[in-house]
Design a protein around this motif. Structure first.
Motif, PDB file in Angstrom:
ATOM      1  N   GLY A  13      -3.836  77.526   1.300  1.00  0.00           N
ATOM      2  CA  GLY A  13      -4.790  78.115   0.682  1.00  0.00           C
ATOM      3  C   GLY A  13      -6.031  77.228   0.390  1.00  0.00           C
ATOM      4  O   GLY A  13      -5.396  75.837   0.149  1.00  0.00           O
ATOM      5  N   MET A  14      -7.116  77.386   0.690  1.00  0.00           N
ATOM      6  CA  MET A  14      -8.272  76.399   0.281  1.00  0.00           C
ATOM      7  C   MET A  14      -9.041  76.996  -0.699  1.00  0.00           C
ATOM      8  O   MET A  14      -9.345  78.282  -0.822  1.00  0.00           O
ATOM      9  N   TRP A  15      -9.708  76.248  -1.741  1.00  0.00           N
ATOM     10  CA  TRP A  15     -10.812  76.780  -2.805  1.00  0.00           C
ATOM     11  C   TRP A  15     -11.709  75.447  -3.302  1.00  0.00           C
ATOM     12  O   TRP A  15     -11.301  74.270  -3.372  1.00  0.00           O
ATOM     13  N   SER A  16     -12.692  75.865  -3.616  1.00  0.00           N
ATOM     14  CA  SER A  16     -13.671  74.700  -4.186  1.00  0.00           C
ATOM     15  C   SER A  16     -14.769  75.480  -5.059  1.00  0.00           C
ATOM     16  O   SER A  16     -15.126  76.700  -4.785  1.00  0.00           O
ATOM     17  N   ALA A  17     -15.272  75.098  -6.233  1.00  0.00           N
ATOM     18  CA  ALA A  17     -16.113  75.358  -7.170  1.00  0.00           C
ATOM     19  C   ALA A  17     -16.323  74.560  -8.053  1.00  0.00           C
ATOM     20  O   ALA A  17     -15.759  73.576  -8.126  1.00  0.00           O
ATOM     21  N   VAL A  18     -17.729  74.660  -8.638  1.00  0.00           N
ATOM     22  CA  VAL A  18     -17.953  73.775  -9.867  1.00  0.00           C
ATOM     23  C   VAL A  18     -17.474  74.468 -11.175  1.00  0.00           C
ATOM     24  O   VAL A  18     -17.738  75.561 -11.486  1.00  0.00           O
ATOM     25  N   ILE A  19     -16.852  73.719 -12.108  1.00  0.00           N
ATOM     26  CA  ILE A  19     -16.239  74.309 -13.182  1.00  0.00           C
ATOM     27  C   ILE A  19     -17.148  73.252 -14.241  1.00  0.00           C
ATOM     28  O   ILE A  19     -16.958  71.967 -14.233  1.00  0.00           O
ATOM     29  N   SER A  20     -17.673  73.763 -15.248  1.00  0.00           N
ATOM     30  CA  SER A  20     -18.491  73.169 -16.105  1.00  0.00           C
ATOM     31  C   SER A  20     -17.632  72.636 -17.251  1.00  0.00           C
ATOM     32  O   SER A  20     -16.409  72.926 -17.377  1.00  0.00           O
ATOM     33  N   ARG A  21     -18.459  71.375 -18.007  1.00  0.00           N
ATOM     34  CA  ARG A  21     -17.732  70.662 -19.018  1.00  0.00           C
ATOM     35  C   ARG A  21     -17.399  71.741 -20.094  1.00  0.00           C
ATOM     36  O   ARG A  21     -17.931  72.453 -20.369  1.00  0.00           O
ATOM     37  N   GLY A  22     -16.057  71.081 -20.273  1.00  0.00           N
ATOM     38  CA  GLY A  22     -15.200  71.922 -21.432  1.00  0.00           C
ATOM     39  C   GLY A  22     -14.373  72.953 -21.105  1.00  0.00           C
ATOM     40  O   GLY A  22     -13.457  73.242 -21.717  1.00  0.00           O
ATOM     41  N   LYS A  23     -14.561  73.675 -19.928  1.00  0.00           N
ATOM     42  CA  LYS A  23     -13.618  74.530 -19.343  1.00  0.00           C
ATOM     43  C   LYS A  23     -12.476  74.009 -19.021  1.00  0.00           C
ATOM     44  O   LYS A  23     -12.412  72.666 -18.757  1.00  0.00           O
ATOM     45  N   ARG A  24     -11.641  74.838 -18.728  1.00  0.00           N
ATOM     46  CA  ARG A  24      -9.892  74.297 -18.496  1.00  0.00           C
ATOM     47  C   ARG A  24      -9.641  75.055 -17.409  1.00  0.00           C
ATOM     48  O   ARG A  24      -9.859  76.525 -17.018  1.00  0.00           O
ATOM     49  N   LEU A  25      -8.894  74.346 -16.211  1.00  0.00           N
ATOM     50  CA  LEU A  25      -8.434  75.072 -15.341  1.00  0.00           C
ATOM     51  C   LEU A  25      -6.792  74.914 -15.112  1.00  0.00           C
ATOM     52  O   LEU A  25      -6.157  73.800 -15.359  1.00  0.00           O
ATOM     53  N   ARG A  26      -6.302  75.995 -15.124  1.00  0.00           N
ATOM     54  CA  ARG A  26      -4.733  76.094 -15.222  1.00  0.00           C
ATOM     55  C   ARG A  26      -4.411  76.424 -13.970  1.00  0.00           C
ATOM     56  O   ARG A  26      -4.622  77.420 -13.313  1.00  0.00           O
ATOM     57  N   LEU A  27      -3.421  75.485 -13.178  1.00  0.00           N
ATOM     58  CA  LEU A  27      -2.625  75.952 -12.088  1.00  0.00           C
ATOM     59  C   LEU A  27      -1.225  76.136 -12.030  1.00  0.00           C
ATOM     60  O   LEU A  27      -0.640  75.333 -13.012  1.00  0.00           O
ATOM     61  N   THR A  28      -0.653  77.278 -11.673  1.00  0.00           N
ATOM     62  CA  THR A  28       0.627  77.662 -11.813  1.00  0.00           C
ATOM     63  C   THR A  28       1.381  77.839 -10.509  1.00  0.00           C
ATOM     64  O   THR A  28       1.083  78.449  -9.811  1.00  0.00           O
TER      65      THR A  28
END
Length: 239
Positions: A13-28
């Protein structure tokens, strides 16, 4: 906390996006044994991007884990690892390309296998980068989340299979607005003769800026200095 966004990356899978300052990305890692190739760019000025040498030498590390940070090539922080159940994420092995995948797994193209065809990390990165006006010149050494490679006394790198177990996760807090580019192609040193398509769950959560006693900023003095550069950067951006 309910995620603001959720998606499952399946296959290569492929994915891209802008995540703004302060937000959290969780990968499981849903199934165990996953690999997530990651590239990061300052979304306001994309010539600023994740810098592997500065990330490693500034923090005296060889592999990524909590509570360490991801440094840019402008002396600032792109993200901090706020949670991690894996303990070892590869920083030095790069990504696969079409020739390596063909040699290891054999011919399996889209015409014959449709969405089950054999993708590679290099092409997946370029496909996603093109969506943001970026290309080959913007490819830099990437992270391989969930994967482990160790070096012997001669510097020879060896892949450690099944470093990540089902349900393992890593969470990043972004310290500036960041373009995140991901793919789930197998690690380039993975000796498995079978081309495996493992699932990874992606979730984005709201978050707060780091506190004064934040472990990621205090683990190394270089991180705190980089965070001070972030504060200056964001102060001067304000109208």
């Amino acid at each position: 906390m309910k995620p603001l966004f959720e998606k499952t990356l399946s296959g290569a899978g492929m994915w891209s996006a802008v995540i703004s300052r302060g937000k959290r990305l969780r990968l499981t890692d849903t199934d165990g044994g996953a690999n997530v190739g990651m590239l990061l760019y300052n979304t306001r000025e994309r010539t600023e991007r994740y810098n592997m040498p500065d990330t490693l030498k500034g923090q005296h590390i060889f592999y990524l884990r909590s509570p360490y940070c991801l440094h840019s090539d402008m002396g600032r922080l792109l993200a901090s690892v706020t949670s991690d159940t894996v303990g070892w994420h590869d920083t030095v092995c790069g990504h696969s390309d079409a020739a390596r995948v063909l040699a290891k797994y054999g011919e399996n193209n889209y015409q014959s296998a449709r969405n089950g065809w054999h993708r590679n990390g290099h092409d997946c990165f370029l496909i996603e980068l093109a969506k943001w006006g970026l290309g080959k010149k913007d490819l830099v050494p990437n992270l391989n989340l969930f994967s482990k490679a160790v070096a012997d006394e001669a510097g020879q790198l060896t892949f450690v299979p099944e470093n990540s177990k089902p349900g393992d996760s890593i969470e990043l807090r972004f310290e500036m607005d960041t373009l995140v580019v991901l793919n789930t192609c197998q690690h380039p040193l993975d000796p498995d003769p079978v081309y495996r398509q493992r699932q990874v769950k992606l979730q984005v959560f709201a978050g707060d800026p780091p506190a004064d006693d934040d472990p990621s900023l205090l683990v190394r003095p270089e991180n705190l200095r980089a965070w001070e550069n972030n504060q200056t950067y964001h102060t001067l951006l304000q109208p």
